[in-house]
Design a protein around this motif. Structure first.
Motif, PDB file in Angstrom:
ATOM      1  N   LEU A  64      38.962  43.442  44.393  1.00 54.51           N
ATOM      2  CA  LEU A  64      40.261  43.706  43.213  1.00 54.51           C
ATOM      3  C   LEU A  64      40.665  44.877  43.351  1.00 54.51           C
ATOM      4  N   LEU A 125      46.024  41.824  49.199  1.00 53.22           N
ATOM      5  CA  LEU A 125      45.748  40.591  48.376  1.00 53.22           C
ATOM      6  C   LEU A 125      47.323  40.943  48.146  1.00 53.22           C
ATOM      7  N   HIS A 128      45.487  36.438  42.592  1.00 52.42           N
ATOM      8  CA  HIS A 128      44.113  35.831  42.843  1.00 52.42           C
ATOM      9  C   HIS A 128      43.740  35.084  41.155  1.00 52.42           C
ATOM     10  N   THR A 135      36.454  33.903  41.536  1.00 56.36           N
ATOM     11  CA  THR A 135      38.227  34.249  41.533  1.00 56.36           C
ATOM     12  C   THR A 135      38.192  34.231  43.189  1.00 56.36           C
ATOM     13  N   PHE A 137      40.610  34.568  45.853  1.00 58.93           N
ATOM     14  CA  PHE A 137      42.148  35.645  46.057  1.00 58.93           C
ATOM     15  C   PHE A 137      42.350  35.153  47.240  1.00 58.93           C
TER      16      PHE A 137
END
Length: 183
Positions: A64, A125, A128, A135, A137
């Protein structure tokens, strides 16, 4: 043959036998590798893949915050290493050392690739999404590589060489025994 009900908490095992992978992440000097069985391709343009990671996992926050990850594909001979990565936390120590894996510098992201694996997909990324206690992704593929002999001339996985691991639940895995003829 009649159908019989199964416990709902095991319903995912009907579809959960895709390849088991190792997800690597890095943020500053924090480095981690985790076992994951929930991943899939999701788009051709742009080329996107997705993996679901539990909120409490060490990798969750690393991905994240760093906004990148690598999906490395282990060979069936790596069952012990895959189980090790799935049963230890990166918060408690360096799982690469604990599980006997060799991190190598990736070409386009900071998260490492794994030397012992048959291939890897480097991702940045893309988005998300919260999904219950996980989560999802979604990563944009920015680089991918495999060891010689894994793809045939048509870029299809050579299952005899790849022998990918597939999680069946608990500590049970299988790998493809070969390619079945298409009639």
């Amino acid at each position: 043959m009649p159908f019989k009900n199964i416990p709902l908490q095991h319903a995912n095992r009907l579809i959960n036998h895709g390849p088991t992978v190792l997800i690597t992440s890095k943020l500053g000097d924090k480095l981690n590798v985790m076992t994951a069985a929930w991943q899939m391709p999701v788009s051709f343009k742009p080329l996107l893949v997705a993996t679901a990671i539990g909120h409490g996992r060490f990798s969750h926050d690393l991905i994240l915050e760093s906004r990148e990850f690598v999906i490395s594909i282990p060979h069936a001979n790596m069952t012990e290493e895959v189980l090790c990565c799935g049963t230890h936390s990166g918060r408690d120590g360096n799982k690469f050392k604990i599980c006997g894996l060799t991190p190598l510098k990736a070409k386009k992201v900071n998260a490492p690739v794994i030397h012992e694996c048959i291939g890897h997909i480097e991702c940045r990324l893309y988005s998300h999404h919260e999904a219950g206690d996980h989560t999802i992704f979604v990563g944009e593929v920015v680089e991918a590589a495999v060891k010689d002999g894994i793809f045939d001339g048509y870029l299809r996985v050579n299952l005899g060489q790849a022998r990918t691991l597939h999680h069946l639940g608990g500590k049970v895995f299988c790998y493809p025994g070969g390619i079945l003829p298409v009639s």
